[in-house]
Design a protein around this motif. Structure first.
Motif, mmCIF file in Angstrom:
data_model
loop_
_atom_site.group_PDB
_atom_site.id
_atom_site.type_symbol
_atom_site.label_atom_id
_atom_site.label_comp_id
_atom_site.label_asym_id
_atom_site.label_seq_id
_atom_site.Cartn_x
_atom_site.Cartn_y
_atom_site.Cartn_z
ATOM 1 N N GLN A 46 39.369 35.360 44.685
ATOM 2 C CA GLN A 46 38.444 35.915 43.695
ATOM 3 C C GLN A 46 36.998 35.842 44.207
ATOM 4 O OE1 GLN A 46 39.172 37.554 40.808
ATOM 5 N NE2 GLN A 46 41.361 37.321 41.291
ATOM 6 N N HIS A 109 40.211 39.308 38.514
ATOM 7 C CA HIS A 109 40.354 38.575 37.257
ATOM 8 C C HIS A 109 39.248 38.998 36.282
ATOM 9 C CE1 HIS A 109 40.510 35.218 34.442
ATOM 10 N NE2 HIS A 109 41.644 34.833 35.001
ATOM 11 N N ASN A 112 35.894 37.343 36.585
ATOM 12 C CA ASN A 112 35.182 37.823 37.773
ATOM 13 C C ASN A 112 34.548 39.190 37.479
ATOM 14 O OD1 ASN A 112 34.312 38.013 40.416
ATOM 15 N ND2 ASN A 112 36.355 38.054 41.329
#
Ligand code: HMH
Length: 221
Positions: A46, A109, A112
């Motif tokens: 991420q 995600h 994010n």
């Protein structure tokens, strides 16, 4: 109100939030060696996405500096930041191959994505330099403070995660963060109250996004 050392005042005022962002369980688990490696890999994948989005944000801060800053040193500090991001992207690729993480297949995600959307909002030309440089400093400072803590006395960081901690916890990165803090303080000192108020909100938002970002490591996508 006395405005010099604004950042120091905000750190005291929002200390609970700063501590939440810089002493997160995920970071503490790296420090005490108990980190779940699947969580570490999730964070790594991420963060690679985040760092790629962070580059245009830093470039936008650079543009604001070139248009509004009265100090030539600002541009050099920001340029140093871009240089270290270039190294960081290479490092993420190496690290991903070491851990067999397929970076191209990563699903972004939600936390994010939200953080990256926040960065985009700060890239708008109407966002003042003082606000953008404050956010920039805060983003870098959270990682510096977190990973420097991992390397402090009596840490039990595993051999394989030492390098990660040193990447952001090293003294040179600390010096760079202090330069950004000095720039932010200087800009805030000269900024009108309503701009300072916006910078303070941006600072708080960064800390909240950083907490959510760490939280991601122990949640599903
Ligand atoms: C989420 N915040 C996040 N990722 C980073 N790499 C940094 C800050 C520091 O560059």
């Amino acid at each position: 109100e006395e405005k010099s050392g604004m950042i120091g005042k905000w750190l005291k005022k929002h200390l609970h939030l700063y501590v939440a962002a810089t002493r997160h369980n995920f970071v503490l688990s790296i420090r005490d060696g108990s980190v779940d490696l699947s969580n570490f890999k999730k964070w790594l994948a991420q963060d690679y996405i985040f760092v790629r989005e962070f580059v245009p944000f830093v470039a936008s801060v650079m543009i604001k500096a070139s248009k509004t800053s009265d100090d030539k040193n600002d541009m050099e500090a920001i340029l140093g930041g871009l240089t270290s991001l270039n190294d960081e992207i290479d490092w993420f690729k190496q690290e991903a191959s070491k851990w067999s993480i397929p970076l191209s297949g990563t699903i972004v995600h939600k936390a994010n994505e939200n953080y990256c959307m926040f960065l985009s909002s700060l890239m708008l030309p109407e966002v003042e330099y003082a606000v953008a440089i404050t956010a920039f400093w805060a983003i870098e400072a959270v990682y510096q403070e977190s990973f420097a803590h991992c390397l402090e006395e009596d840490n039990k960081v595993s051999q394989e995660l030492q390098e990660t901690c040193k990447r952001w916890g090293n003294e040179k990165f600390g010096h760079y963060c202090r330069s950004l803090q000095n720039i932010a303080n200087r800009c805030l000192e000269k900024a009108p109250d309503h701009v300072c108020a916006r910078a303070e909100v941006a600072f708080q938002r960064v800390l909240e996004h950083e907490v959510e970002f760490w939280n991601m490591s122990h949640e599903g996508v």
